[in-house]
Scaffold this motif. Structure first.
Motif, PDB file in Angstrom:
ATOM      1  N   VAL A   1     -22.625  25.514  32.034  1.00  0.00           N
ATOM      2  CA  VAL A   1     -22.720  26.775  31.284  1.00  0.00           C
ATOM      3  C   VAL A   1     -21.367  27.483  31.240  1.00  0.00           C
ATOM      4  N   GLU A   2     -20.611  27.425  32.345  1.00  0.00           N
ATOM      5  CA  GLU A   2     -19.272  28.024  32.355  1.00  0.00           C
ATOM      6  C   GLU A   2     -18.374  27.339  31.315  1.00  0.00           C
ATOM      7  N   ILE A   3     -18.495  26.018  31.217  1.00  0.00           N
ATOM      8  CA  ILE A   3     -17.705  25.267  30.236  1.00  0.00           C
ATOM      9  C   ILE A   3     -18.090  25.671  28.815  1.00  0.00           C
ATOM     10  N   THR A   4     -19.387  25.754  28.547  1.00  0.00           N
ATOM     11  CA  THR A   4     -19.810  26.046  27.173  1.00  0.00           C
ATOM     12  C   THR A   4     -19.542  27.496  26.789  1.00  0.00           C
ATOM     13  N   LYS A   5     -19.597  28.417  27.758  1.00  0.00           N
ATOM     14  CA  LYS A   5     -19.209  29.805  27.465  1.00  0.00           C
ATOM     15  C   LYS A   5     -17.729  29.867  27.084  1.00  0.00           C
ATOM     16  N   THR A   6     -16.905  29.149  27.839  1.00  0.00           N
ATOM     17  CA  THR A   6     -15.478  29.094  27.537  1.00  0.00           C
ATOM     18  C   THR A   6     -15.255  28.443  26.177  1.00  0.00           C
ATOM     19  N   PHE A   7     -16.005  27.390  25.905  1.00  0.00           N
ATOM     20  CA  PHE A   7     -15.903  26.678  24.631  1.00  0.00           C
ATOM     21  C   PHE A   7     -16.165  27.619  23.452  1.00  0.00           C
ATOM     22  N   TYR A   8     -17.292  28.325  23.481  1.00  0.00           N
ATOM     23  CA  TYR A   8     -17.635  29.193  22.350  1.00  0.00           C
ATOM     24  C   TYR A   8     -16.648  30.342  22.205  1.00  0.00           C
TER      25      TYR A   8
ATOM     26  N   ASN B   1     -13.409  30.411  22.988  1.00  0.00           N
ATOM     27  CA  ASN B   1     -12.182  29.904  22.392  1.00  0.00           C
ATOM     28  C   ASN B   1     -12.380  29.441  20.952  1.00  0.00           C
ATOM     29  N   LEU B   2     -13.529  28.824  20.697  1.00  0.00           N
ATOM     30  CA  LEU B   2     -13.827  28.320  19.352  1.00  0.00           C
ATOM     31  C   LEU B   2     -13.831  29.458  18.336  1.00  0.00           C
ATOM     32  N   PHE B   3     -14.531  30.535  18.662  1.00  0.00           N
ATOM     33  CA  PHE B   3     -14.666  31.637  17.707  1.00  0.00           C
ATOM     34  C   PHE B   3     -13.385  32.459  17.582  1.00  0.00           C
ATOM     35  N   GLU B   4     -12.613  32.535  18.664  1.00  0.00           N
ATOM     36  CA  GLU B   4     -11.334  33.236  18.571  1.00  0.00           C
ATOM     37  C   GLU B   4     -10.395  32.515  17.611  1.00  0.00           C
ATOM     38  N   ALA B   5     -10.427  31.186  17.626  1.00  0.00           N
ATOM     39  CA  ALA B   5      -9.534  30.399  16.767  1.00  0.00           C
ATOM     40  C   ALA B   5     -10.126  30.150  15.376  1.00  0.00           C
ATOM     41  N   ASN B   6     -11.463  30.170  15.284  1.00  0.00           N
ATOM     42  CA  ASN B   6     -12.144  29.865  14.011  1.00  0.00           C
ATOM     43  C   ASN B   6     -13.227  30.900  13.744  1.00  0.00           C
TER      44      ASN B   6
ATOM     45  N   GLU C   1     -12.665  19.163  19.657  1.00  0.00           N
ATOM     46  CA  GLU C   1     -11.373  19.616  20.176  1.00  0.00           C
ATOM     47  C   GLU C   1     -11.542  20.750  21.186  1.00  0.00           C
ATOM     48  N   PHE C   2     -12.376  21.737  20.835  1.00  0.00           N
ATOM     49  CA  PHE C   2     -12.514  22.896  21.721  1.00  0.00           C
ATOM     50  C   PHE C   2     -13.423  22.616  22.914  1.00  0.00           C
ATOM     51  N   LEU C   3     -14.326  21.651  22.785  1.00  0.00           N
ATOM     52  CA  LEU C   3     -15.146  21.272  23.933  1.00  0.00           C
ATOM     53  C   LEU C   3     -14.280  20.593  25.002  1.00  0.00           C
ATOM     54  N   LEU C   4     -13.411  19.692  24.579  1.00  0.00           N
ATOM     55  CA  LEU C   4     -12.528  19.021  25.526  1.00  0.00           C
ATOM     56  C   LEU C   4     -11.564  20.015  26.177  1.00  0.00           C
ATOM     57  N   ARG C   5     -11.077  20.970  25.391  1.00  0.00           N
ATOM     58  CA  ARG C   5     -10.196  22.006  25.950  1.00  0.00           C
ATOM     59  C   ARG C   5     -10.930  22.826  27.013  1.00  0.00           C
ATOM     60  N   ALA C   6     -12.181  23.140  26.740  1.00  0.00           N
ATOM     61  CA  ALA C   6     -12.966  23.952  27.682  1.00  0.00           C
ATOM     62  C   ALA C   6     -13.228  23.194  28.974  1.00  0.00           C
ATOM     63  N   ILE C   7     -13.508  21.896  28.873  1.00  0.00           N
ATOM     64  CA  ILE C   7     -13.719  21.078  30.067  1.00  0.00           C
ATOM     65  C   ILE C   7     -12.463  21.108  30.939  1.00  0.00           C
ATOM     66  N   LYS C   8     -11.307  20.961  30.293  1.00  0.00           N
ATOM     67  CA  LYS C   8     -10.041  20.964  31.026  1.00  0.00           C
ATOM     68  C   LYS C   8      -9.760  22.339  31.618  1.00  0.00           C
ATOM     69  N   GLU C   9     -10.033  23.398  30.843  1.00  0.00           N
ATOM     70  CA  GLU C   9      -9.743  24.752  31.309  1.00  0.00           C
ATOM     71  C   GLU C   9     -10.590  25.123  32.524  1.00  0.00           C
ATOM     72  N   VAL C  10     -11.861  24.774  32.497  1.00  0.00           N
ATOM     73  CA  VAL C  10     -12.763  25.156  33.591  1.00  0.00           C
ATOM     74  C   VAL C  10     -12.583  24.268  34.817  1.00  0.00           C
ATOM     75  N   LEU C  11     -12.441  22.967  34.594  1.00  0.00           N
ATOM     76  CA  LEU C  11     -12.398  22.040  35.723  1.00  0.00           C
ATOM     77  C   LEU C  11     -10.988  21.830  36.273  1.00  0.00           C
TER      78      LEU C  11
END
Length: 386
Positions: free
Chosen positions: A22-29, A31-36, A100-110
């Motif tokens: 959930v932390e990963i997907t919160k980060t994903f959304y 970042n996704l919406f900020e950029a898109n 792209e943003f899912l992989l970024r979120a995985i890296k950012e959180v983990l």
């Protein structure tokens, strides 16, 4: 085709995803919406507000990791999500952005735990999983388009009638604005309504069940007002406050996998509050063709919140068909004892309502001996575990 090494790496991440999903997907959304930000015209804002979308995506990513060697095991979940995606207008070109943003979120959180090997493996796996979704969704787009009067994406419908069902629920009757044929739908399906509130920066997308049987004349959605005026209720309250007969709404073609399937077994429909809406057409279909016992139990907070009472009583005219009202202000919650008395446990159950209500009813039914295969339910939102 994924290599065994790639599948092993992805599968090894499952325990971490279970904890941090959930932390990963919160980060994903975020970042996704900020950029898109334009993607906010597609996503359901209510599900974002409640965290449902984040939880649903986390569940899906975790399931993909667990079943990466046997992806057909998650096809039922894929089909349910694909129905939502098709109704919202998700397209193939959206998937690379999401990846792209899912992989970024995985890296950012983990952090360092997400090694280059893990990111590369997940990139490959995401490509395969995305292709499964794209193919499933294209099949759904074609299915909707190929029906008589069918269409792809969104189409303008005119509001031809507006009816107050009770103090909180108002029904809107919709016909194609261009006068074309009305596409058929299955009992239990829904449409997405695009609400273009001039006070909102982005389009509000909200799914509403089709609350009557198909008649070739009009669609009907029955919308509950949000008395608390929360952000989640913006679309519904806009419809209540501003949409009148003669106005047009942009809607998607009917979608959804929570539909009535013909059976010779007894059938019980259990609704909590406005969860009655998808069950009305199911109840009518079952009452018209099932020779075994057919029952609808509608639970509401108060006696005056039982919408559609006259119509449901008309459906319940045959001897084998029963309509039961339950009001918690009089009788309290639906209990396991009530279910034991009211539900034929050898048959099928269709359930819809608030998640807490469904959780309690499902738990009681399973304790009474029903298997999960006998219980069919719909959650108003993304595919979440109950």
């Amino acid at each position: 085709m994924l290599s065994q090494h790639t599948m092993d790496v992805v599968k090894s991440t499952a325990p971490v995803l279970e904890v941090h999903g959930v932390e990963i997907t919160k980060t994903f959304y975020k970042n996704l919406f900020e950029a898109n930000p334009a993607l906010l015209n597609i996503f359901n804002h209510a599900n974002q507000e409640k965290g449902r979308q984040q939880t649903a995506l986390a569940n899906t990513v975790y399931a993909a990791a667990v079943h990466i060697e046997n992806l057909p095991a998650i096809i039922p979940v894929v089909k349910q999500i694909a129905q939502k995606h098709r109704s919202l207008g998700v397209l193939p070109e959206h998937y690379p952005i999401v990846g792209e943003f899912l992989l970024r979120a995985i890296k950012e959180v983990l952090g360092d735990v997400a090694t280059d090997e893990i990111i590369q493996a997940w990139g490959e796996a995401y490509g395969v999983i995305a292709d499964v979704f794209i193919q499933e969704e294209e099949a759904l787009y074609q299915e909707a388009e190929n029906k008589q009067g069918g269409f792809r994406g969104f189409k303008d419908f005119k509001v031809v009638k507006r009816v107050a069902e009770n103090a909180l629920i108002t029904s809107f009757y919709l016909q194609p604005a261009d006068g074309s044929a009305l596409p058929e739908y299955l009992p239990g399906q829904y449409i997405t309504v695009q609400v273009k509130d001039p006070n909102e920066e982005y389009i509000l997308n909200r799914q509403y069940s089709l609350s009557k049987s198909y008649d070739g004349e009009s669609y009907r959605i029955s919308v509950k007002r949000d008395q608390k005026n929360t952000p989640i209720g913006k679309a519904s309250n806009y419809l209540h406050d501003y949409v009148q007969v003669g106005d047009t709404l942009s809607i998607s073609a009917p979608a959804g996998s929570f539909v009535y399937e013909a059976t010779e077994k007894p059938v019980t429909f259990i609704a909590g509050g406005v969860g009655i809406t998808p069950l009305i057409s199911m109840f009518e279909k079952a009452a018209s063709e099932n020779k075994a016992a057919v029952k609808l139990i509608h639970s509401a907070s108060h006696l005056n919140e039982h919408a559609f009472e006259k119509a449901l009583c008309r459906i319940a005219i045959p001897e084998n068909v029963t309509y039961v009202q339950h009001a918690s202000d009089v009788a309290g919650k639906i209990t396991k004892e009530m279910l034991a008395e009211q539900v034929d446990l050898t048959g099928e159950v269709y359930l819809c309502g608030p998640v807490g209500f469904m959780h309690e009813v499902i738990a009681s039914l399973t304790e009474l001996g029903m298997s999960r295969d006998q219980i069919h339910y719909e959650f108003f939102g993304p595919a979440m575990n109950i």
